[in-house]
Design a protein around this motif. Structure first.
Motif, PDB file in Angstrom:
ATOM      1  N   UNK A  91       1.484   4.184 -12.621  1.00 56.04           N
ATOM      2  CA  UNK A  91       0.537   4.562 -11.561  1.00 56.04           C
ATOM      3  C   UNK A  91       0.515   3.416 -10.557  1.00 56.04           C
ATOM      4  N   UNK A  92       0.638   3.741  -9.285  1.00 55.77           N
ATOM      5  CA  UNK A  92       0.627   2.719  -8.248  1.00 55.77           C
ATOM      6  C   UNK A  92      -0.763   2.064  -8.209  1.00 55.77           C
ATOM      7  N   UNK A  93      -0.881   0.773  -8.530  1.00 60.14           N
ATOM      8  CA  UNK A  93      -2.209   0.154  -8.679  1.00 60.14           C
ATOM      9  C   UNK A  93      -2.974   0.021  -7.368  1.00 60.14           C
ATOM     10  N   UNK A  94      -2.289   0.067  -6.229  1.00 57.49           N
ATOM     11  CA  UNK A  94      -2.983  -0.049  -4.944  1.00 57.49           C
ATOM     12  C   UNK A  94      -3.409   1.310  -4.390  1.00 57.49           C
ATOM     13  N   UNK A 135       5.657   1.246 -24.452  1.00 60.30           N
ATOM     14  CA  UNK A 135       6.058   1.388 -23.057  1.00 60.30           C
ATOM     15  C   UNK A 135       4.946   1.535 -22.044  1.00 60.30           C
ATOM     16  N   UNK A 136       3.675   1.451 -22.454  1.00 56.69           N
ATOM     17  CA  UNK A 136       2.552   1.690 -21.531  1.00 56.69           C
ATOM     18  C   UNK A 136       2.664   0.813 -20.281  1.00 56.69           C
ATOM     19  N   UNK A 137       2.383   1.431 -19.112  1.00 53.67           N
ATOM     20  CA  UNK A 137       2.570   0.704 -17.849  1.00 53.67           C
ATOM     21  C   UNK A 137       1.665   1.262 -16.745  1.00 53.67           C
ATOM     22  N   UNK A 138       0.477   1.791 -17.132  1.00 52.55           N
ATOM     23  CA  UNK A 138      -0.403   2.436 -16.147  1.00 52.55           C
ATOM     24  C   UNK A 138      -1.879   2.102 -16.394  1.00 52.55           C
ATOM     25  N   UNK A 139      -2.271   0.840 -16.316  1.00 49.47           N
ATOM     26  CA  UNK A 139      -3.657   0.506 -16.671  1.00 49.47           C
ATOM     27  C   UNK A 139      -4.680   0.713 -15.551  1.00 49.47           C
ATOM     28  N   UNK A 140      -4.229   0.896 -14.303  1.00 47.67           N
ATOM     29  CA  UNK A 140      -5.169   0.986 -13.180  1.00 47.67           C
ATOM     30  C   UNK A 140      -5.034   2.319 -12.443  1.00 47.67           C
ATOM     31  N   UNK A 141      -6.171   2.878 -12.041  1.00 54.62           N
ATOM     32  CA  UNK A 141      -6.189   4.026 -11.144  1.00 54.62           C
ATOM     33  C   UNK A 141      -7.429   3.924 -10.269  1.00 54.62           C
ATOM     34  N   UNK A 142      -7.221   4.026  -8.962  1.00 55.51           N
ATOM     35  CA  UNK A 142      -8.314   3.908  -7.983  1.00 55.51           C
ATOM     36  C   UNK A 142      -9.095   2.606  -8.180  1.00 55.51           C
ATOM     37  N   UNK A 143      -8.389   1.545  -8.556  1.00 54.55           N
ATOM     38  CA  UNK A 143      -9.008   0.238  -8.694  1.00 54.55           C
ATOM     39  C   UNK A 143      -9.726  -0.012 -10.004  1.00 54.55           C
ATOM     40  N   UNK A 144      -9.786   0.990 -10.884  1.00 55.75           N
ATOM     41  CA  UNK A 144     -10.466   0.860 -12.173  1.00 55.75           C
ATOM     42  C   UNK A 144      -9.455   0.550 -13.281  1.00 55.75           C
ATOM     43  N   UNK A 153       0.855  -1.185   0.000  1.00 49.82           N
ATOM     44  CA  UNK A 153       0.000   0.000   0.000  1.00 49.82           C
ATOM     45  C   UNK A 153       0.896   1.242   0.000  1.00 49.82           C
ATOM     46  N   UNK A 154       0.388   2.394  -0.475  1.00 48.69           N
ATOM     47  CA  UNK A 154       1.224   3.599  -0.520  1.00 48.69           C
ATOM     48  C   UNK A 154       1.788   3.943   0.858  1.00 48.69           C
ATOM     49  N   UNK A 155       3.076   4.289   0.888  1.00 46.78           N
ATOM     50  CA  UNK A 155       3.745   4.672   2.136  1.00 46.78           C
ATOM     51  C   UNK A 155       4.078   6.157   2.077  1.00 46.78           C
ATOM     52  N   UNK A 156       3.421   6.964   2.901  1.00 50.39           N
ATOM     53  CA  UNK A 156       3.576   8.420   2.868  1.00 50.39           C
ATOM     54  C   UNK A 156       4.792   8.840   3.697  1.00 50.39           C
ATOM     55  N   UNK A 157       5.962   8.404   3.299  1.00 48.55           N
ATOM     56  CA  UNK A 157       7.137   8.648   4.136  1.00 48.55           C
ATOM     57  C   UNK A 157       8.371   9.024   3.316  1.00 48.55           C
TER      58      UNK A 157
END
Length: 495
Positions: free
Chosen positions: A129-132, A219-228, A59-63
């Protein structure tokens, strides 16, 4: 907007004075292009890699402040999101075996950074895009501690006068409102720089625009955002919408967006800077003490801070850069094309392969007797770019003389031979050229880039009984394992 991000006033200045200084810088820049000696005898390439931070549950780590303190290397810096960091790779020439040495150096640096981040419970991920990432992660505490970022957020909202509406199509369309520019922080890219002479800038920028579509399809590597599941490279549309300063009325009136492909081929770098000044109001109006006219008259190199700051808030996918470097103790101006098309990841070898394809293609395209952009409309190049963002490897792209063809047909039949020739002209060692362009060939034949692997893996995990959130986290865990193997993404297994 997150409760922790306060609305701030950023160095209020007389905007009329700022506009005057920007115009003065532009006038001096025009004079310099005609008269000054620019540094380009040793053409250098550079790279920036934006990364995400995750915890042990992926999960994203805000650090990022803690991680950067642990890494303690000036090559690593903050980015907009508290879960982002940026790695700046020192510039170097392309000749000989440089690219293989670069691969080893980048891997060693990232591995060392990862080890230090692990001590604080964080992992570094190179992905578009971070998928989680989910809406709750961008509610509070998402922004890096920076007056500049807070000011940028305020400026965009002051210009809009209303919340940002995000609407992205795809298999699982997404529609939401945002009260901050937080969604922009989700977009992590790899930026490629090429230093060029003033005389060669226009041909290289035009070539980069032509290449943007094929580059992105591969090079596409960003298929998910906010679970969609959205576009193959959702980052393109998300970045455009999350930084849009225009309310609907201004869009209807034809006001240009700040994230911009452009609208025409150019004949000089001056065209781009002049467009930026003419079309875009200031977002961060800071006035410096420099008198660029006096600096130039005294035989010194003006830094043109207002023009550079303004240019930095117009987000072209291929951005013109003016900078000043010290050569043998003397400050010299130089120009770069900054290519912002590609997402980060999946592996170092994939990113180096993408860069080899780009630099090889740019050399060949920019030196053709009859350049491809004399046979292709600017609108066709932009259409290719958007088709590639939506469909990735499945995109059908237009090329003069071929018409509309598949990505595989275009890359294997037309572009790869040109990339080989371009790297030969740049003096790249044959085995190095073959190593990296072989990855591009393998990817085109397999039809699998990062986006394809991510979607295939999530679908397989969901078919095995996982929920979407669990599948995204498990996919990201597998992704990180593969990322550290440095095996090209087209060879990764799908569970």
């Amino acid at each position: 907007m997150g409760k922790d991000v306060k609305r701030t006033t950023y160095a209020r200045v007389d905007r009329q004075e700022y506009r005057r200084k920007v115009q003065l810088c532009l006038d001096v820049f025009e004079t310099m292009l005609a008269q000054s000696s620019f540094e380009f005898d040793r053409p250098l390439t550079g790279m920036e890699i934006e990364c995400n931070l995750v915890d042990d549950a992926y999960q994203p780590a805000m650090k990022n402040q803690d991680v950067l303190a642990a890494i303690a290397d000036p090559a690593y810096q903050t980015e907009l999101g508290a879960y982002n960091i940026e790695f700046n790779v020192p510039p170097r020439a392309l000749r000989g075996r440089t690219a293989v040495e670069l691969e080893a150096d980048v891997r060693a640096s990232l591995n060392a950074a990862e080890t230090k981040a692990n001590a604080g419970g964080a992992h570094i991920v190179m992905i578009g895009i971070l998928p989680t990432l989910m809406p709750e992660h961008l509610a509070d505490g998402w922004m890096s501690e920076s007056t500049r970022y807070a000011a940028l957020n305020d400026s965009i909202f002051n210009a809009r006068g209303e919340d940002i509406q995000i609407n992205i199509g795809g298999l699982e369309p997404l529609s939401l409102k945002s009260t901050s520019i937080a969604p922009e922080s989700a977009c992590t890219s790899m930026q490629l720089h090429l230093q060029v002479s003033p005389a060669d800038f226009a041909d290289n920028w035009n070539a980069a625009q032509v290449l943007a579509g094929p580059q992105l399809a591969l090079g596409a590597n960003s298929p998910y955002f906010f679970g969609h599941q959205l576009w193959s490279e959702t980052r393109i549309e998300l970045f455009a919408q999350s930084t849009d300063t225009r309310p609907d009325e201004l869009k209807t009136q034809g006001v240009r967006p700040r994230v911009w492909f452009g609208e025409r081929w150019i004949t000089s770098i001056f065209d781009l800077f002049e467009e930026n000044v003419r079309y875009f109001p200031s977002l961060l109006p800071e006035v410096s003490d420099e008198d660029p006219v006096a600096e130039l008259a005294a035989g010194r190199t003006p830094h043109l801070p207002e023009l550079r700051l303004h240019n930095g808030t117009v987000y072209r996918w291929n951005r013109p850069v003016y900078d000043v470097v010290e050569v043998d103790g003397v400050e010299r101006p130089h120009l770069r094309v900054e290519n912002r098309v590609l997402p980060a990841g999946p592996t170092v070898i994939d990113m180096l392969a993408n860069s080899a394809f780009y630099y090889g293609m740019l050399r060949t395209l920019s030196e053709e007797d009859r350049t491809v952009w004399t046979k292709m409309s600017f609108a066709a190049a932009q259409h290719n770019f958007l088709e590639a963002a939506r469909h990735g490897m499945q995109a059908r792209l237009y090329w003069p003389g071929l018409g509309e063809v598949t990505t595989e047909q275009l890359v294997l039949g037309k572009l790869l031979p040109m990339a080989y020739e371009g790297l030969d002209r740049r003096g790249v060692a044959t085995d190095v050229r073959d190593r990296f362009l072989g990855v591009i060939e393998g990817r085109a034949r397999a039809g699998r880039n990062g986006a394809v692997w991510q979607v295939s893996t999530v679908q397989a995990l969901q078919q095995g009984g996982m929920t979407r959130p669990a599948a995204l986290a498990e996919m990201l865990r597998l992704y990180c394992d593969h990322m550290h193997s440095n095996e090209p993404v087209h060879t990764w297994e799908v569970p």
